[in-house]
Design an enzyme around this catalytic site. Sequence first.
Site, PDB file in Angstrom:
ATOM      1  N   SER A 137      42.975  44.513  31.027  1.00 55.91           N
ATOM      2  CA  SER A 137      43.690  43.291  30.667  1.00 55.91           C
ATOM      3  C   SER A 137      44.063  42.586  31.950  1.00 55.91           C
ATOM      4  O   SER A 137      44.162  43.221  33.012  1.00 55.91           O
ATOM      5  CB  SER A 137      44.964  43.646  29.878  1.00 55.91           C
ATOM      6  OG  SER A 137      45.838  42.533  29.767  1.00 55.91           O
ATOM      7  N   TYR A 150      53.550  47.812  29.333  1.00 58.83           N
ATOM      8  CA  TYR A 150      52.140  47.488  29.097  1.00 58.83           C
ATOM      9  C   TYR A 150      51.432  47.188  30.411  1.00 58.83           C
ATOM     10  O   TYR A 150      50.298  47.636  30.641  1.00 58.83           O
ATOM     11  CB  TYR A 150      52.051  46.288  28.154  1.00 58.83           C
ATOM     12  CG  TYR A 150      50.643  45.883  27.790  1.00 58.83           C
ATOM     13  CD1 TYR A 150      49.808  46.753  27.097  1.00 58.83           C
ATOM     14  CD2 TYR A 150      50.149  44.622  28.125  1.00 58.83           C
ATOM     15  CE1 TYR A 150      48.513  46.387  26.758  1.00 58.83           C
ATOM     16  CE2 TYR A 150      48.861  44.242  27.788  1.00 58.83           C
ATOM     17  CZ  TYR A 150      48.042  45.126  27.104  1.00 58.83           C
ATOM     18  OH  TYR A 150      46.759  44.757  26.772  1.00 58.83           O
TER      19      TYR A 150
END
Length: 252
Positions: A137, A150
């Site tokens: 990501s 995250y």
Amino acid sequence: MPDRRTAVVTGASSGIGAATARRLAAEGFAVVLTARRAERIEKLAAELPDAEAYPLDVTDRAAVNAFADHLRSTRPSVEVLVNNAGGALGTDPVAHADPSDWRAMYEVNVLGVLNMTQALLPALTASGDGTVVVLSSTAGHGTYEGGGGYVAAKHGAHVIAETLRLELCGEPVRVLEIAPGMVQTEEFALTRFRGDQERAAKVYQGVAQPLTAEDVADTVGWAVTRPSHVNIDLLVVRPRAQASNTKVHREG
């Protein structure tokens, strides 16, 4: 026995994983779909040529090892592993975040990638032309407030890819990292906000065209099908409206 090249896709029950399975099937791969939700991957496998559904939790090492044994007994070779399973939980600041959320994110985003890669690497190497794909990501390359857990997990996934590429230099295995930015799927934001539809919708509010799961799958399909000597070390893909993790153009 399938005579096509085989690709394993984790987290294939929805979103980017399902779209990637469809794209790789269209590229001629025999696709093995894994995810925890058996009924979803079974339905998708039924739609694709030469596809198999195998229910799997990538955080369960014993189950992952059993899956690798299954592949050895049913497939002549495995050429591609797409480490897609992952996800985010919560948006609390570091000072107040729930450690159990961080642990869960680390388990799936980091240890899940480690489990699958370790278990399938012998088969990928033995194929003579293996590819490991890590779906990380842009969170793995830049921080933002409320994303500590995250972001830390995706940085971990990025480091796995980067280190593995160094360690496998000279072996017949490529290591590709695809780092998507803002992707609107049916579940990612909803899971992060624990089912709160309103908060999930606000993530994409005013953004004319966020990325879709198919956009990311198209990127994976392109990277995997480059000639064997071509390694796409890192490909960052964002919608035009997103300049960084913290700068997004919103209309209205």
